[in-house]
Every structure is written in C-alpha cells, then in structure tokens.
Design a protein around this motif. Structure first.
Motif, PDB file in Angstrom:
ATOM      1  N   ILE A  35      68.807  25.539 -24.773  1.00  0.00           N
ATOM      2  CA  ILE A  35      69.205  26.778 -23.431  1.00  0.00           C
ATOM      3  C   ILE A  35      70.330  26.125 -23.213  1.00  0.00           C
ATOM      4  O   ILE A  35      71.137  26.155 -22.528  1.00  0.00           O
ATOM      5  N   LEU A  36      70.840  27.265 -24.111  1.00  0.00           N
ATOM      6  CA  LEU A  36      72.775  27.114 -24.687  1.00  0.00           C
ATOM      7  C   LEU A  36      73.076  28.524 -24.269  1.00  0.00           C
ATOM      8  O   LEU A  36      72.483  29.631 -24.242  1.00  0.00           O
ATOM      9  N   ALA A  37      74.191  28.753 -23.942  1.00  0.00           N
ATOM     10  CA  ALA A  37      75.174  30.012 -23.680  1.00  0.00           C
ATOM     11  C   ALA A  37      75.696  30.129 -25.372  1.00  0.00           C
ATOM     12  O   ALA A  37      75.624  30.037 -25.997  1.00  0.00           O
ATOM     13  N   PRO A 197      75.473  25.512 -17.873  1.00  0.00           N
ATOM     14  CA  PRO A 197      75.280  26.713 -17.946  1.00  0.00           C
ATOM     15  C   PRO A 197      75.658  28.142 -17.032  1.00  0.00           C
ATOM     16  O   PRO A 197      75.698  27.293 -16.021  1.00  0.00           O
ATOM     17  N   GLY A 198      75.734  28.679 -17.585  1.00  0.00           N
ATOM     18  CA  GLY A 198      75.612  30.523 -17.006  1.00  0.00           C
ATOM     19  C   GLY A 198      74.455  30.851 -15.813  1.00  0.00           C
ATOM     20  O   GLY A 198      73.063  29.511 -16.218  1.00  0.00           O
ATOM     21  N   SER A 199      74.149  31.525 -14.550  1.00  0.00           N
ATOM     22  CA  SER A 199      73.564  31.949 -14.885  1.00  0.00           C
ATOM     23  C   SER A 199      71.777  32.401 -14.887  1.00  0.00           C
ATOM     24  O   SER A 199      70.429  31.471 -14.542  1.00  0.00           O
ATOM     25  N   GLU A 200      71.727  32.905 -16.362  1.00  0.00           N
ATOM     26  CA  GLU A 200      70.651  33.286 -17.507  1.00  0.00           C
ATOM     27  C   GLU A 200      70.523  31.973 -17.735  1.00  0.00           C
ATOM     28  O   GLU A 200      69.128  31.752 -17.851  1.00  0.00           O
ATOM     29  N   GLU A 201      70.986  30.703 -17.994  1.00  0.00           N
ATOM     30  CA  GLU A 201      70.690  29.365 -18.485  1.00  0.00           C
ATOM     31  C   GLU A 201      70.284  28.438 -17.563  1.00  0.00           C
ATOM     32  O   GLU A 201      68.848  27.725 -18.075  1.00  0.00           O
ATOM     33  N   ARG A 202      71.014  28.742 -16.546  1.00  0.00           N
ATOM     34  CA  ARG A 202      70.210  28.051 -15.372  1.00  0.00           C
ATOM     35  C   ARG A 202      68.325  28.628 -14.689  1.00  0.00           C
ATOM     36  O   ARG A 202      68.021  27.849 -14.449  1.00  0.00           O
ATOM     37  N   TYR A 203      68.664  29.735 -14.739  1.00  0.00           N
ATOM     38  CA  TYR A 203      66.504  30.283 -15.002  1.00  0.00           C
ATOM     39  C   TYR A 203      66.117  29.320 -15.758  1.00  0.00           C
ATOM     40  O   TYR A 203      64.848  29.584 -15.349  1.00  0.00           O
ATOM     41  N   ALA A 204      66.440  29.934 -17.009  1.00  0.00           N
ATOM     42  CA  ALA A 204      65.520  29.098 -17.956  1.00  0.00           C
ATOM     43  C   ALA A 204      65.725  28.024 -17.838  1.00  0.00           C
ATOM     44  O   ALA A 204      64.260  27.662 -17.933  1.00  0.00           O
ATOM     45  N   ASP A 221      65.433  32.776  -9.127  1.00  0.00           N
ATOM     46  CA  ASP A 221      66.287  33.550  -7.907  1.00  0.00           C
ATOM     47  C   ASP A 221      67.803  32.962  -7.852  1.00  0.00           C
ATOM     48  O   ASP A 221      68.637  32.225  -7.941  1.00  0.00           O
ATOM     49  N   ALA A 224      68.382  29.271  -8.765  1.00  0.00           N
ATOM     50  CA  ALA A 224      69.867  29.532  -9.762  1.00  0.00           C
ATOM     51  C   ALA A 224      71.112  29.813  -9.082  1.00  0.00           C
ATOM     52  O   ALA A 224      72.000  29.651  -9.911  1.00  0.00           O
TER      53      ALA A 224
END
Ligand SMILES: Nc1ncnc2c1ncn2[C@@H]1O[C@H](COP(=O)(O)OP(=O)(O)OP(=O)(O)O)[C@@H](O)[C@H]1O
Ligand SMILES: [Mg+2]
Lengths: 311, 305
Positions: A35-37, A197-204, A221, A224
């Motif tokens: 799961i990457l940016a 990781p950014g927020s989206e990736e951390r969430y996933a 959320d 994250a």
C-alpha cells in the motif's frame, strides 16, 4: 489441456540453489500488494512497462533500465515492493542480505560479490536480484590506505562494475542513503523514494491489518491521525498486536475492557525505529487518550465468510 | 563422358549440394526457434503438434480428431471418459438415416491463446477479484505482459491500487495530519521520488472503477474460470499427454469398440426420439433435446470421481 504453456511451466527455481549461500528466495505466489503513495507506485509501473517493451526499445537502440535503488525509512515496504515487482514479472526474488556478503578476510567480500553475480547469471529462467541493506556494501569510499579501508574500496569497485554491467533486473534498498557512495548512487538507473505513508495509505493499512475485526470509519480516521509518521511495518505490528490481545485476553486473564489501557500496552511493546520521528501516539500517549476513547470497543468481528479474505 | 556432360553433371551435383546446405541451415533455424520457444516456457512437442494440425484443412482436422478418439477408445486409452462429440458423430454417420453432423467446434485453433485473448483474460481476472500476481502466464511470455496490462486497464490503475474495501468510504475533509507541536513529523508529503511526479492525483489512469467489497473477500479466485496452473481444462480438446494415465479398463479392444458403437447408436435413437417429441412440443425442448448427448461427457470430465 487447453494451454501448453500453462500446464508445463518451466521450473523457475532451477539454478537457484547456487545462490542460496547468500540469499533467501521469495517466490511470486507469496508476494503481497504493497500500500503505497502514487510516487513509488508510478515509478515501478513505468519500469514494468519499460521491461516489457524491451523489443520496441531495442529497435531504436535503447535498453530498458535494469537497476533501481529504493530508499526510505525502515519498514516502509521496500522489500515488499521489490517482491511485488518480481511477482508481476513472474520471477523469483533473490534477496541478498548485503551484510552476509561482507567478510573480515581480505578480498573475501569482493570475491563473494563476484560469486553472487556469476551465480545469478547462470539462473536459466531469470530472477530479480534484490540487495537489501545495501549501504553495508556500498557505503562511501575512503581515501585512506589502511588495510580494511583498502578492502572496502575494492569491494565497492567490484560492486560498481558488477551493478553497471548487470543485464538482469536488480533492485537495491537502503534506509541510510546518506551513507551510500555517490558513484554507487549514480550507477542505478532509477532512485525511487519509498517514504512514510500519508493519511490515505495509513487508513488502508490500518484497515487491512485490523481485519477480521471491524472498526467504523471514524475510528480508523482517528487512528490514522494519531499515527501520522508511523511506518507501515509499525502500523501492521500495532494492529496485529491489537488482534492478539483481543484473542488472547481470556487465556491470559488480562482484561481488555479499557481501550486506553490496551493501546498503552501496545505502544509500550511496539516502538518505532529510534532514527525516525515518533508519531503522536508514541510521543504523547496521554494526550491521545481522549481520542482513543471515541473508538467503539471492543471491535466487532466480521462475519465468518469474510474472515481472512482481504489479506 | 564428354567434357560438356561432365561439366553439366558437376553443376547438378553442386546445385543439389547447395540446396542440401540450405536445408541444413533451415533445419538449424527451426531448431533454434523451437529452443527459443522452449526457454520461453512453451512445450515444443505441442508446438510441433499444432504445426501439423495447422497444415490440415478444417475437414481434415476433424477427421483426424474423430479417428484418434475412435482408435483411442478401441485401445482403451480414453481412461474411462466417454467418446467426444466428433467421434460419436462419426460413428453415427455410419447409420444410413443419421442426419448430417453440425460444423466441428474449432477447438484446435483455440488451444493457443493469443496475446489479445490474454489481455482480455486479465481484465476478466480483475473483475473476478483475482490478485494481479496470480497471472497464469510464464515470465517472458508476451501474454503475461498482456494479461497484466489487461488487468491494469480494467482496474484503471497500476495494479497496486488500494482496494475499495480498504479505502475511506467518503473523502475525508482536509483535516490534515496531526503534526507535532515542534513540527517534527510531517508524513503527509508524498514520496519525492527523483523521477516521479509527486502529485497525488498524478497517475495516468482512468478513474478506478469501484471494486465491490465482496470482490476482495474471495481473493483466492475460486470462481476464476481458468483451470489452476498445471491442470488441464476440464473441456480440453484432448487429454494432457503428461497427466498420469489412469488404469486401463480390462477386456478385449474389439469388444469394447462394438459395445461403444451399440451404446452410441442407442443414444442416438434416444436423441432422435426426443427431437421427434420436441418438434411437436414447445421450442425450448428442442434445444435441450438436441444438446443432450453432449451433456454426459462434460459432467463426467468435470466431476471425475
Ligand atoms: N506499503 C506497505 N503496505 C503494506 N504493508 C507493508 C507496507 N510496507 C511494509 N509493510 C509490512 O511491513 C513489514 C515490513 O515491510 P518491508 O520489509 O517491506 O519494509 P522495508 O522497507 O523493506 O524495511 P527495512 O528498511 O527495514 O528493510 C512487512 O511485513 C509488510 O507486510
Ligand atoms: Mg527490507
């Protein structure tokens, strides 16, 4: 039989025993999706396309690039990404722990490098070579004429020439890019940053490793947000620790009624790498307690058929 | 022999010699191509077989298949599976009143999937929830790339897209990451790869199609229509020559052939009766009746005990 190539696959592990002395072999089927940016993802995708377009490139006198250097903090998925790339190509990943190549004996490290590359050349059906912890081999040259430094320089020169002339697919990874020799750095066709990781990736990542337990979106959320700056490896460790405590609570007779206490235990036992900045949850745990209490606790478990589905 | 004749003779000999040399060179070239195919993961024996089949006209191919099956049946080589449609039709043809057989299915041409077909398969695989790394083609096979590209095109991504099941349902309001008081942590910055556009929206793909959560839950791909690698398709036009052969049925070959013919004729009579009934009955019955003989073969091949 509907498809000969499918029923008679060549043995992709043929010849790999020659490199086992230095390497661990990771097979395509064991790869995971990282799961990457978008940055590193795009770089890898572009490279895949390039490798596949070899005939077209060759027709205009070009070759696909054959080497890439992955750099970034520990646990961000460099190994995972290299494994994924190899799996996309259908090749085994020959993972070499670079420090296993070094030796205190004179010339031995350089010899090992020669042996490794020779053995790789002989692998009939191809492979992807992955040099992990690359800084331990490719660190900066020294100008001193001292014995160990001279040996180090020989190692590096050998590595430079072998990497430059390598015809297959080679990835190297380091989390200490500052230590890398500049000439070595330039030898790679690509330098790809695999960052935190950014927020989206951390969430996933949190979601993926919390399954089959299900947290509502708001809870993920919150987590994250509290874990900004954490690596995927740390997030995975934390969520797996969480699942472990839920499952083992009755056996250990350790109550899990208080969400804050559960997290306090987790945070104390899964600690981020000291070289990277500490995420909020680790740095100021008590300030996070109020946010943690908003998480519905204990989490619900997904229906059985979903269990383990999304790994 | 006169001088003139001698020269002429020599010229013939030399021409033949030259042609022989060319023949050898071409044979070597063929060998090379086969070796190349082999190293790309293809089965050279099958390629040779395909070349032989392609040399035939469709009618000749059909004849070949029918005869192969009938001979196989006679020699007890069918390993307990019933005769295929082609062979059965051939046996029926020997009956004076048998109706003309329909056109043969073009199995032989379907055996080798083309690059384009592999691309479509890749798209199908995405829709079926298969993992991108479970590409059925071997490394280096152009169809492996096509399958992967088909998968990516269908997913509108690079194949590493975060599955919908793991993504936020709605876009989170731009709350941003919680930063340390001293501004220490700023994980939000995307990877600043040297040759990469760091723009989060910068991927050159179409909008990813929403992939249902249920797609993800059966990632093992149990419902993937292709046979798992290493196993022949259940409706394979011929049997896998490498499959371990089952025990041969006992008994005399000629007797078995006789029995086979008898059974086939009986089946045919049944079919004709069904058809006769169907002609009077509703249309849907016609269809089912006509298809009946093909059914047992399929179910048998799929559900071998
Ligand atoms: N981007 C990611 N997506 C999902 N899981 C990840 C990701 N990155 C790391 N992980 C998980 O964390 C663990 C460690 O990851 P990995 O070994 O790939 O990190 P790394 O960057 O190679 O670390 P190091 O620099 O320490 O070698 C793996 O178990 C992997 O599953
Ligand atoms: Mg690693």
């Amino acid at each position: 039989m509907s498809e000969p190539a499918r029923t008679r696959k060549p043995d992709i592990s043929a010849g790999l025993d020659q490199v086992e002395k230095f390497a661990t072999i990771l097979l395509p089927r064991d790869a995971e999706e990282p799961i990457l940016a978008p940055g590193p993802r795009y770089a890898i995708y572009e490279w895949l396309t390039e490798i596949r377009a070899r005939p077209d490139l060759e027709s205009v006198g070009l070759k696909p690039r054959s080497t890439a250097l992955l750099y970034g903090p520990p646990g961000t998925g460099k190994t995972t990404l290299a494994h994924h790339l190899a799996a996309r190509l259908g090749l085994p990943l020959v993972t070499v722990q670079a420090d296993r190549m070094t030796s205190k004996y004179m010339n031995e490290s350089a010899n090992n490098i020669g042996q490794l590359f020779d053995a790789i050349d002989k692998i009939k059906n191809g492979c992807v070579l992955f040099l992990d912890e690359f800084d331990s081999l490719g660190s900066k040259r020294s100008s001193s004429e001292h014995g160990t430094d001279k040996d180090r320089n020989l190692t590096l020169t050998t590595l430079l020439t072998r990497v430059e002339g390598f015809e297959g697919i080679l990835l190297a990874a380091t989390n200490r890019k500052e230590d890398l020799d500049t000439a070595m750095w330039r030898r790679f066709g690509m330098q790809i940053s695999v960052d935190l990781p950014g927020s989206e990736e951390r969430y996933a990542i949190l979601k993926r490793y919390s399954l089959p337990f299900e947290f509502p979106d708001d809870a993920l959320d919150t987590l994250a947000d509290l874990t900004a700056g954490a690596s995927p490896a740390l997030l995975r460790q934390m969520m797996e620790g969480l699942k472990r405590s839920i499952v083992l609570a009755p056996r250990l007779k350790k109550p899990i009624d208080d969400v804050v206490e559960v997290f306090r235990g987790l945070v104390a036992t899964t600690v981020p790498h000291p070289d990277v900045p500490q995420p909020h949850l680790w740095k100021k745990f008590d300030a996070c307690a109020a946010d943690l209490r908003t998480i519905p606790w204990p989490p619900e478990r997904a229906p059985a058929e979903k269990k383990g589905g999304a790994k | 022999m006169s001088v003139v004749n001698k020269a002429r003779l020599l010229s013939y000999i030399e021409r033949v010699e030259r042609l022989e040399e060319e023949k050898k060179a071409i044979a070597d070239d063929i060998k090379d191509v086969k070796a190349e195919a082999k190293s790309a993961g293809f089965d050279v024996k099958m390629i040779t077989k395909m070349i032989a089949l392609r040399r035939l006209t469709p009618a000749e191919r059909r004849l070949e298949k029918e005869l192969t099956e009938i001979y196989e049946a006679a020699c007890g080589l069918l390993d307990g599976t019933p005769l295929g449609d082609a062979a059965r039709e051939r046996l029926m043809k020997e009956e004076p009143n048998a109706e003309p057989a329909p056109e043969p299915p073009a199995h032989a041409e379907e055996v080798m999937r083309t690059v384009e077909e592999a691309r479509e398969e890749g798209g199908e695989a995405f829709r079926a929830g298969v993992r991108i790394i479970d590409n059925p083609y071997t490394a280096g096979d152009p169809r492996r790339a096509a399958w992967d590209e088909g998968f990516c095109a269908a997913s509108g991504s690079d194949g590493m897209d975060i599955p919908a099941a793991w993504r936020r349902k709605a876009k989170k309001p731009a709350k941003g990451d919680r930063r340390d008081d001293d501004g220490g942590v700023s994980a939000e910055a995307p990877a600043s790869a040297s040759d990469v556009d760091p723009d989060q929206e910068g991927l050159p793909f179409d909008d990813p199609q929403e992939r249902g959560a249920e797609d993800k839950s059966d990632e093992g791909g149990d419902d993937w229509p292709l046979p798992p690698p290493g196993e022949p398709a259940s409706d394979a036009p011929w049997k896998d020559p490498y499959a371990p052969s089952a025990a041969q049925p006992e008994g005399d070959a000629a007797e078995r052939l006789d029995d086979l013919v008898k059974r086939t004729r009986r089946k045919q009579a049944e079919t004709a009766a069904t058809k006769e009934a169907a002609k009077r009955g509703p249309k849907s019955a016609t269809k089912r009746g006509a298809k009946a003989p093909a059914k047992p073969r399929k179910s048998n091949a799929e559900g071998q005990p």
